[in-house]
Design an enzyme around this catalytic site. Structure first.
Site, mmCIF file in Angstrom:
data_model
loop_
_atom_site.group_PDB
_atom_site.id
_atom_site.type_symbol
_atom_site.label_atom_id
_atom_site.label_comp_id
_atom_site.label_asym_id
_atom_site.label_seq_id
_atom_site.Cartn_x
_atom_site.Cartn_y
_atom_site.Cartn_z
ATOM 1 N N CYS A 143 0.981 -1.213 -0.078
ATOM 2 C CA CYS A 143 0.039 -0.063 -0.058
ATOM 3 C C CYS A 143 0.745 1.400 -0.004
ATOM 4 O O CYS A 143 0.795 2.198 -0.711
ATOM 5 C CB CYS A 143 -0.951 0.146 1.106
ATOM 6 S SG CYS A 143 -2.073 -1.493 1.193
ATOM 7 N N HIS A 144 1.834 1.317 0.750
ATOM 8 C CA HIS A 144 2.691 2.532 0.864
ATOM 9 C C HIS A 144 4.049 2.458 1.122
ATOM 10 O O HIS A 144 4.907 3.138 1.495
ATOM 11 C CB HIS A 144 1.989 3.332 2.255
ATOM 12 C CG HIS A 144 0.568 3.774 1.935
ATOM 13 N ND1 HIS A 144 -0.164 3.081 2.659
ATOM 14 C CD2 HIS A 144 0.329 4.733 1.306
ATOM 15 C CE1 HIS A 144 -1.093 3.618 2.293
ATOM 16 N NE2 HIS A 144 -1.315 4.495 1.347
ATOM 17 N N GLY A 145 4.425 1.002 0.881
ATOM 18 C CA GLY A 145 5.947 0.698 0.873
ATOM 19 C C GLY A 145 6.581 0.583 1.990
ATOM 20 O O GLY A 145 7.988 0.825 2.054
#
Length: 188
Positions: free
Chosen positions: A152-154
């Site tokens: 999703c956001h690394g």
């Protein structure tokens, strides 16, 4: 002037009246107390968790078929849980990391049970915004540190499920668990 007999009769009537009044007061307070309990008990009882939630309070997981280096995903309290059997190499790599350099400093020993350091059990929920990280199934992206990767956001987690890179503020959460035998772990 009142005679002794009249005084005694008046005192007996006063005592009798006092005892009757005390009885009525005690009875009224007792009745009110029972009424208050009768009203409060259902109100308090409705705050208890329902039976379906209590049934999910703990779950047993058979870990006998998880080979070193493999992981499984199970469910506890409607949340994914990762159960990973760390290889000796993964344990060495996790123990080599300087704990003071971590955003959320925890050693592998703090995240596992004594004598069972190869079993890492964590909630499979990224601590950033609640996505489910990858890295359990074969071939999934495990991130730069070989643990888990949140697409999703690394966020990147290492083999001990500690945050190493990305926006997640803390490590993957280790739930309460205990080994009930060599092949069964109870989560919750």
């Amino acid at each position: 002037m009142a005679t002794l007999e009249e005084t005694n009769v008046a005192q007996v009537e006063a005592d009798h009246s006092l005892r009757r009044r005390d009885f009525i007061n005690i009875a009224a307070v007792s009745f009110a107390g029972v009424g208050a309990v009768a009203v409060a008990l259902p109100l308090v009882n409705q705050m208890n968790p329902p039976a379906d939630v209590l049934a999910l309070a703990s779950t047993e997981v058979d870990i006998s078929k998880i080979a070193p280096g493999q992981a499984i995903k199970t469910v506890w309290r409607k949340q994914p849980v990762f159960v990973r059997n760390l290889t000796p190499q993964e344990i060495v790599e996790a123990n080599k990391v300087d704990v003071s350099s971590l955003r959320d400093p925890q050693s592998l020993a703090e995240r596992t049970k004594p004598g069972k350091e190869n079993w890492l059990i964590t909630l499979g929920v990224c601590t950033h915004l609640g996505c489910v990280p990858l890295g359990v199934a074969a071939g999934e992206n495990r991130g730069e540190y070989g643990g888990y990767f949140c697409p999703c956001h690394g966020s990147h987690y290492d083999t001990a499920a500690r945050i190493r890179k990305g926006p997640a503020p803390t490590n993957l959460v280790v739930p309460e668990y205990e080994f009930t035998s060599d092949t069964v772990v109870t989560i919750g």
